[in-house]
Design an enzyme around this catalytic site. Structure first.
Site, PDB file in Angstrom:
ATOM      1  N   ASP A  74       8.950 -41.048   6.234  1.00 20.44           N
ATOM      2  CA  ASP A  74       7.642 -40.501   5.867  1.00 20.44           C
ATOM      3  C   ASP A  74       7.564 -40.468   4.338  1.00 20.44           C
ATOM      4  OD1 ASP A  74       5.482 -38.916   5.178  1.00 20.44           O
ATOM      5  OD2 ASP A  74       5.800 -37.444   6.775  1.00 20.44           O
ATOM      6  N   PHE A  98       7.981 -31.652   7.044  1.00 15.91           N
ATOM      7  CA  PHE A  98       6.543 -31.500   7.286  1.00 15.91           C
ATOM      8  C   PHE A  98       5.947 -32.880   7.523  1.00 15.91           C
ATOM      9  CE2 PHE A  98       2.070 -31.406   6.335  1.00 15.91           C
ATOM     10  CZ  PHE A  98       1.644 -30.249   6.973  1.00 15.91           C
ATOM     11  N   LYS A 138      -1.960 -40.126   1.040  1.00 16.46           N
ATOM     12  CA  LYS A 138      -2.118 -39.458  -0.255  1.00 16.46           C
ATOM     13  C   LYS A 138      -2.385 -40.413  -1.416  1.00 16.46           C
ATOM     14  CE  LYS A 138       0.566 -35.265   0.862  1.00 16.46           C
ATOM     15  NZ  LYS A 138      -0.439 -34.227   0.956  1.00 16.46           N
TER      16      LYS A 138
HETATM   17  N1  PMP Z   1       3.655 -36.008   5.615  1.00 21.53           N
HETATM   18  C1  PMP Z   1       3.999 -35.448   4.446  1.00 21.53           C
HETATM   19  C2  PMP Z   1       5.353 -35.707   3.903  1.00 21.53           C
HETATM   20  C3  PMP Z   1       3.094 -34.622   3.774  1.00 21.53           C
HETATM   21  O1  PMP Z   1       3.462 -34.055   2.612  1.00 21.53           O
HETATM   22  C4  PMP Z   1       1.817 -34.409   4.312  1.00 21.53           C
HETATM   23  C5  PMP Z   1       0.779 -33.535   3.623  1.00 21.53           C
HETATM   24  N2  PMP Z   1       1.237 -32.564   2.799  1.00 21.53           N
HETATM   25  C6  PMP Z   1       1.493 -35.021   5.533  1.00 21.53           C
HETATM   26  C7  PMP Z   1       2.433 -35.812   6.137  1.00 21.53           C
HETATM   27  C8  PMP Z   1       0.145 -34.828   6.164  1.00 21.53           C
HETATM   28  O2  PMP Z   1      -0.811 -35.528   5.447  1.00 21.53           O
HETATM   29  P1  PMP Z   1      -2.370 -35.199   5.653  1.00 21.53           P
HETATM   30  O3  PMP Z   1      -2.614 -33.855   5.093  1.00 21.53           O
HETATM   31  O4  PMP Z   1      -3.057 -36.311   4.911  1.00 21.53           O
HETATM   32  O5  PMP Z   1      -2.623 -35.257   7.111  1.00 21.53           O
END
Ligand code: PMP
Length: 402
Positions: free
Chosen positions: A223, A136, A252
């Site tokens: 990521d 994701f 985050k």
């Molecule tokens: N990458 C990862 C690994 C995530 O867990 C998330 C959100 N759950 C995102 C990207 C996307 O982040 P955002 O919701 O701040 O766009």
């Protein structure tokens, strides 16, 4: 609160989330209260967002001071805290420089653009990026296309081109999928998949991918949006494998609740973008930079990495003792304060039951209960999570056969 789906409680909000019928009012430490005065132990922290918990006195004081001094953008003037935060992130990661944005998907979107630009600078006109099953990366079109979840991609086709998908932890599959392909420019993976069900990349696999990237001149992009920022007991989860990536998106927990995103780059990727290539009005703004800096300072002063490792180990051991013997519990895994409990059956309804028992959690990948509490979690609070969650899971398993 209105819980009747035919008369939604939020008629003016687009229905993008299936929310629990709870409206949060305030928080303190690892606890939050709803508008009706009910208390919850927050074992989710907004999905790994509230690193310092809620209403942390030092964090709040720093933000108050900043709000009263300057709220602005950063594109036309220097923001001294941006350079300070970038230099600290470079130091902690062993990397070189940083682009600031506002969220995880923005950081990943920038990483994808950066990898493509890197390819073009090497004469590759149609760059391709290796991505993973069950990954994701966000919900913008490019990050959604990189995501390995067909259910959330459906309805948004045509997706963005230029991704090759492989299974995690299978180096032979990666070699086969990229064999004789001169267009590959990067491998992009979550060090520990979050939304996909708390699936760690094996440390040995990460080292093999690092080696392959070095041999082929590809960028390794980790990521760390969910698993980074101290959550696993290291600043960044890939540090467990003792590797350094070329590109690292963060978000985050970096702002402990204040929206922020960052792309950290090592020498291979640090000078790919030139003025005019990429940007963001709010990226690097003084308030977010102050939030990031203060989060890092408090994490260091209070040894929150050590706390995540120590209390995370206790929480995992407690969950194993209470839940592993139950038929229906398949696996309990994760690192530090990023833990997943995999059941043998879908368990979406568990979040509401846990909330009724005063515990905020989430369920991801249908069958995995996910715990991402604040990194200030105490041992007593870890024990309390086990005590509140265990009867809920037990009851659920007894009522729902696989
Ligand atoms: N990458 C990862 C690994 C995530 O867990 C998330 C959100 N759950 C995102 C990207 C996307 O982040 P955002 O919701 O701040 O766009």
């Amino acid at each position: 609160m209105n819980v009747n789906p035919s008369t939604p409680a939020e008629p003016h909000l687009m229905r993008t989330y299936a929310r629990l019928p709870i409206a949060l009012s305030h928080g303190q430490g690892c606890r939050v209260w709803d508008t009706e005065g009910r208390e919850y132990l927050d074992a989710l922290a907004g999905i790994a967002v509230n690193t310092l918990g809620h209403n942390h006195p030092r964090f709040v004081a720093a933000l108050r001071e900043q709000v009263g001094r300057l709220i602005h953008t950063c594109n036309y003037y220097y923001v001294p805290d941006a350079e300070r935060l970038a230099s600290r992130l470079a130091e902690l990661s062993g990397m070189e420089n940083v682009f600031f944005c506002n969220s995880g998907l923005e950081a990943n979107e920038a990483a994808i653009k950066l990898a493509r630009k890197y390819g073009h600078s090497r004469g590759i006109d149609f760059p391709q990026i290796v991505v993973y099953e069950r990954a994701f990366h966000g919900r913008s079109l490019a990050t959604l296309s990189a995501t390995g979840n067909p259910a959330i991609q459906k309805g948004f086709e045509p997706l963005v081109d230029g991704f090759i998908r492989v299974p995690l932890n299978d180096i032979a599959a990666l070699e086969t999928a990229t064999a004789n392909n001169p267009n590959v420019v990067a491998v992009f993976l979550e060090t520990i998949q979050g939304e996909g069900g708390i699936n760690p990349a094996r440390w040995e696999y990460l080292r093999q991918v690092r080696e392959l990237c070095d041999q082929r001149g590809w960028l390794l992009m980790t990521d760390e949006v969910q698993c980074g920022m101290g959550r696993t007991g290291k600043w960044f989860a890939h540090q467990w494998a003792e590797i350094v990536p070329d590109v690292m998106p963060l978000a985050k927990g970096l702002g402990s609740g204040v929206p922020i995103g960052a792309v950290v780059a090592g020498p291979k990727a640090a000078h790919v973008f030139e003025p005019g290539n990429h940007g963001s009005t709010f990226g690097g703004n003084p308030l977010a930079m102050r939030a990031g800096l203060e989060t890092l300072r408090i994490m260091e002063d209070d040894d929150l990495l050590g706390n995540a490792a120590r209390v995370g180990a206790r929480l995992k051991a407690g969950l194993r003792k209470a839940l592993a013997p139950l038929p229906g519990v398949r696996d309990i895994r994760g690192e530090g304060l990023m833990l997943g409990i995999e059941l043998d059956r879908p368990c979406g309804g568990l979040t509401a039951r846990a909330a009724s028992a005063g515990l905020l959690i989430s369920v991801t990948a249908e069958r995995v209960i996910r715990l991402l509490p604040p990194l200030i979690l105490s041992e007593a609070e870890a024990d309390e999570i086990v005590a509140r969650l265990s009867p809920v899971v037990r009851q659920f398993l007894s009522e729902h056969t696989s």
